[in-house]
Design a protein around this motif. Structure first.
Motif, mmCIF file in Angstrom:
data_model
loop_
_atom_site.group_PDB
_atom_site.id
_atom_site.type_symbol
_atom_site.label_atom_id
_atom_site.label_comp_id
_atom_site.label_asym_id
_atom_site.label_seq_id
_atom_site.Cartn_x
_atom_site.Cartn_y
_atom_site.Cartn_z
ATOM 1 N N GLU A 427 113.899 119.351 13.530
ATOM 2 C CA GLU A 427 115.077 118.472 13.491
ATOM 3 C C GLU A 427 114.660 117.093 13.993
ATOM 4 N N VAL A 428 115.304 116.070 13.455
ATOM 5 C CA VAL A 428 115.022 114.696 13.886
ATOM 6 C C VAL A 428 116.345 114.029 14.268
ATOM 7 N N TYR A 429 116.354 113.457 15.469
ATOM 8 C CA TYR A 429 117.528 112.717 15.954
ATOM 9 C C TYR A 429 117.184 111.236 16.013
ATOM 10 N N LEU A 430 118.074 110.433 15.456
ATOM 11 C CA LEU A 430 117.925 108.977 15.525
ATOM 12 C C LEU A 430 119.105 108.438 16.312
ATOM 13 N N ARG A 431 118.817 107.876 17.470
ATOM 14 C CA ARG A 431 119.877 107.400 18.376
ATOM 15 C C ARG A 431 121.042 108.387 18.441
ATOM 16 N N GLY A 432 120.695 109.651 18.671
ATOM 17 C CA GLY A 432 121.711 110.664 18.931
ATOM 18 C C GLY A 432 122.297 111.332 17.707
ATOM 19 N N THR A 433 121.999 110.823 16.534
ATOM 20 C CA THR A 433 122.516 111.439 15.310
ATOM 21 C C THR A 433 121.435 112.312 14.680
ATOM 22 N N LYS A 434 121.786 113.553 14.364
ATOM 23 C CA LYS A 434 120.819 114.412 13.660
ATOM 24 C C LYS A 434 120.729 113.924 12.231
ATOM 25 N N VAL A 435 119.585 113.343 11.883
ATOM 26 C CA VAL A 435 119.436 112.733 10.555
ATOM 27 C C VAL A 435 118.568 113.564 9.614
ATOM 28 N N ALA A 436 117.795 114.504 10.167
ATOM 29 C CA ALA A 436 116.941 115.320 9.297
ATOM 30 C C ALA A 436 116.779 116.709 9.883
ATOM 31 N N ALA A 437 116.612 117.686 8.996
ATOM 32 C CA ALA A 437 116.351 119.058 9.405
ATOM 33 C C ALA A 437 115.421 119.697 8.380
ATOM 34 N N SER A 438 114.470 120.481 8.876
ATOM 35 C CA SER A 438 113.487 121.161 8.015
ATOM 36 C C SER A 438 112.820 120.208 7.023
ATOM 37 N N GLY A 439 112.553 119.004 7.476
ATOM 38 C CA GLY A 439 111.818 118.060 6.630
ATOM 39 C C GLY A 439 112.659 117.382 5.565
ATOM 40 N N GLN A 440 113.970 117.603 5.583
ATOM 41 C CA GLN A 440 114.845 116.978 4.583
ATOM 42 C C GLN A 440 115.863 116.071 5.280
ATOM 43 N N ILE A 441 116.220 114.994 4.624
ATOM 44 C CA ILE A 441 117.211 114.081 5.183
ATOM 45 C C ILE A 441 118.589 114.731 5.097
ATOM 46 N N ILE A 442 119.369 114.608 6.163
ATOM 47 C CA ILE A 442 120.744 115.104 6.077
ATOM 48 C C ILE A 442 121.758 113.973 6.308
ATOM 49 N N LYS A 443 121.310 112.859 6.868
ATOM 50 C CA LYS A 443 122.213 111.733 7.027
ATOM 51 C C LYS A 443 121.453 110.428 6.789
ATOM 52 N N GLU A 444 121.794 109.745 5.717
ATOM 53 C CA GLU A 444 121.040 108.559 5.293
ATOM 54 C C GLU A 444 121.579 107.277 5.911
ATOM 55 N N LYS A 445 120.738 106.246 5.855
ATOM 56 C CA LYS A 445 121.158 104.863 6.123
ATOM 57 C C LYS A 445 121.732 104.640 7.522
ATOM 58 N N GLN A 446 121.164 105.351 8.496
ATOM 59 C CA GLN A 446 121.599 105.182 9.881
ATOM 60 C C GLN A 446 120.721 104.179 10.631
ATOM 61 N N GLY A 447 119.728 103.606 9.952
ATOM 62 C CA GLY A 447 118.767 102.740 10.639
ATOM 63 C C GLY A 447 119.349 101.395 11.031
ATOM 64 N N LYS A 448 118.835 100.860 12.146
ATOM 65 C CA LYS A 448 119.257 99.542 12.626
ATOM 66 C C LYS A 448 118.021 98.715 12.969
ATOM 67 N N PHE A 449 118.188 97.417 12.915
ATOM 68 C CA PHE A 449 117.140 96.503 13.363
ATOM 69 C C PHE A 449 116.935 96.661 14.872
ATOM 70 N N VAL A 450 115.689 96.687 15.296
ATOM 71 C CA VAL A 450 115.363 96.764 16.721
ATOM 72 C C VAL A 450 114.916 95.383 17.186
ATOM 73 N N ALA A 451 115.730 94.760 18.019
ATOM 74 C CA ALA A 451 115.339 93.468 18.599
ATOM 75 C C ALA A 451 114.374 93.757 19.742
ATOM 76 N N ARG A 452 113.165 93.233 19.630
ATOM 77 C CA ARG A 452 112.125 93.597 20.591
ATOM 78 C C ARG A 452 111.910 92.521 21.653
ATOM 79 N N GLN A 453 111.395 92.984 22.793
ATOM 80 C CA GLN A 453 111.041 92.090 23.895
ATOM 81 C C GLN A 453 109.641 91.518 23.642
ATOM 82 N N ALA A 454 109.242 90.583 24.473
ATOM 83 C CA ALA A 454 107.848 90.131 24.461
ATOM 84 C C ALA A 454 106.946 91.321 24.740
ATOM 85 N N SER A 455 105.731 91.289 24.212
ATOM 86 C CA SER A 455 104.784 92.363 24.509
ATOM 87 C C SER A 455 104.448 92.319 25.994
ATOM 88 N N GLU A 456 104.572 93.475 26.649
ATOM 89 C CA GLU A 456 104.310 93.478 28.101
ATOM 90 C C GLU A 456 102.855 93.131 28.399
#
Ligand SMILES: [Zn+2]
Length: 461
Positions: A427-456
């Protein structure tokens, strides 16, 4: 509704421990032994690892290479990624010459926003140097794009040494991270011309015209420029024994250098270019696949902790309809392999199941190191309270055979056709949502842009 993942073994670079993990909303809210159920949805993860969602440091999910569009786009490529455990990709945003970085960012946002099934950010490519880029780089960093990409090969993409130096100074000012494609482009051109002039135009001449020493030379020159600019830097898709030796020597001198490599350089070699007919075209990518001695050196480097991150350089073109653009000229074969889907299963099988690396090392190169290096830690890259609930429930007993027939990548072949894998995502969870199970997508288009910090690494230097 809360989720309680019970009985799994949480892995980080520091160790592993059987712990329950509670998710509330998008975040991990608690971890511990025998956490109370407290009304949560219970998920039994006994016998499985709980890995942080994998981070692919190098993708080209949707790109026009000047001749043709990649077989995947953000919609299909991100589904293939997240279904097998990659919850974040760092895609290469590549502007056209003469265009602003902002126009490139707009173009990439238009491709990814609302379409991506995994979280995403971009390495902004600088394919030339314009004085206005000093301010543009500042503006990118303010928007959370803190890493940049340059090229020492390809006439349409490569920058001069002086351009690279100017870019480094601007990147240093925002504590950003630079990654470069290291091959001596001038000499690649000269060798390609020499072979084509002699009528040698088949795929098997692709690796011969991009020999190991041209990567090693470019890495050495890059690290010289970085030393001059006093900037910690990243080498993308390092592929040769010689280049790794250059890195080792620089590190011994005290230089801060990061190394990315990709599964194809560990698992495939250049004998594939000599397959009958045009089949070698399937494996045309740059740098090319190398020799068994290089694979052995990379494995030793990985085991010794000399390789920081594993990307894929996913950049796929169909064998039947697109690779033939180079039917009569190997330099025109669209370069790149599909791979965003298979990185986890391949590296786990060849690395962890085989006993070469530990689960802790696997997590390091698949997620945790990238989160540190690219300004996402501890939001990403670790399973701990307060982090994004990007979690892969990984079954070490899961068996699979990689095949173009069953893959989710929108490509008509797999470079790893027939590879048997052991260990895979349940199973794969993306920010708390189960988006995939057994290697198959179960919930699409949940992705968001990640605003990143400076490299530490550049910030704390
Ligand atoms: Zn690439």
């Amino acid at each position: 509704m809360s989720i309680l993942i019970q009985g799994g073994t949480v892995v980080s670079t520091k160790g592993q421990r059987q712990l329950d993990v509670r998710i509330d909303g998008e975040k991990i809210s608690a971890m511990g032994v025998n956490l109370p159920v407290d009304g949560a949805n219970v998920v039994d993860a006994k016998g499985c690892y709980l890995f942080p969602g994998f981070i692919d440091t190098h993708t080209h999910l949707e790109l026009n290479n000047g001749m043709t569009d990649t077989a995947d786009n953000f919609t299909t490529g991100s589904i293939a990624a997240v279904a097998k455990g990659t919850t974040t990709v760092l895609d290469m945003a590549t502007p056209d010459r003469g265009h602003s970085l902002q126009s490139c960012l707009d173009a990439w946002d238009a491709m990814a926003k609302g379409k991506s099934s995994c979280d995403y950010s971009y390495h902004m490519s600088l394919i030339e140097w314009q004085p206005g880029f000093v301010d543009e780089i500042k503006a990118m960093a303010a928007k959370g794009i803190t890493s940049f990409k340059m090229y020492m090969a390809y006439d349409n993409l490569r920058a001069s040494d002086a351009d690279i130096y100017e870019a480094m100074k601007a990147i240093k000012a925002v504590h950003g991270m630079l990654g470069i494609h290291c091959e001596n482009g001038d000499l690649v051109n000269a060798l390609q011309k020499q072979y084509l002039d002699n009528g040698l135009n088949a795929p098997k001449y692709h690796p011969i015209t991009r020999p190991n020493i041209l990567e090693a030379e470019a890495v050495s020159r890059y690290l010289t420029i970085a030393a001059l600019a006093d900037l910690p830097v990243n080498i993308v898709h390092l592929s040769t024994k010689e280049a790794l030796e250059v890195v080792r020597a620089a590190r011994q001198r005290g230089q801060k250098v990061f190394v990315e490599s990709c599964p194809q350089y560990f698992l495939l070699d250049d004998s594939l270019y000599a397959l009958p007919g045009f089949e070698g075209a399937k494996y045309v990518c740059s740098p090319p696949l190398r020799q068994p001695a290089d694979e052995a050196a990379l494995w030793e480097g990985l085991e010794a902790g000399e390789i920081d991150t594993m990307g894929t350089d996913h950049c796929d073109f169909n064998y039947e309809t697109q690779k033939p653009l180079g039917k009569d000229d190997f330099t025109k074969i669209p370069g790149g392999l599909p791979g965003v889907e298979t990185r986890g299963e391949l590296l786990y099988t060849a690395g962890v199941t085989s006993g070469r690396i530990s689960p802790e090392q696997f997590v390091g190169v698949m997620a945790e190191h990238a989160a540190h290096q690219f300004g996402m830690y501890p939001q990403k890259g670790i399973v701990q309270t307060g982090s994004d609930a990007d979690i892969v429930i990984w079954d070490p007993a899961e068996k699979n055979v990689i095949s173009s027939q069953t893959q989710l990548q929108n490509c008509d072949y797999s470079a790893f056709e027939g590879f048997q894998t052991q260990g895979g995502p349940r199973e794969v969870y993306l920010r708390g949502t189960k988006v995939a199970a057994s290697g198959q997508i179960i919930k699409e288009k949940q992705g968001k842009f990640v605003a990143r910090q400076a490299s530490e690494y550049t910030f704390n230097k």
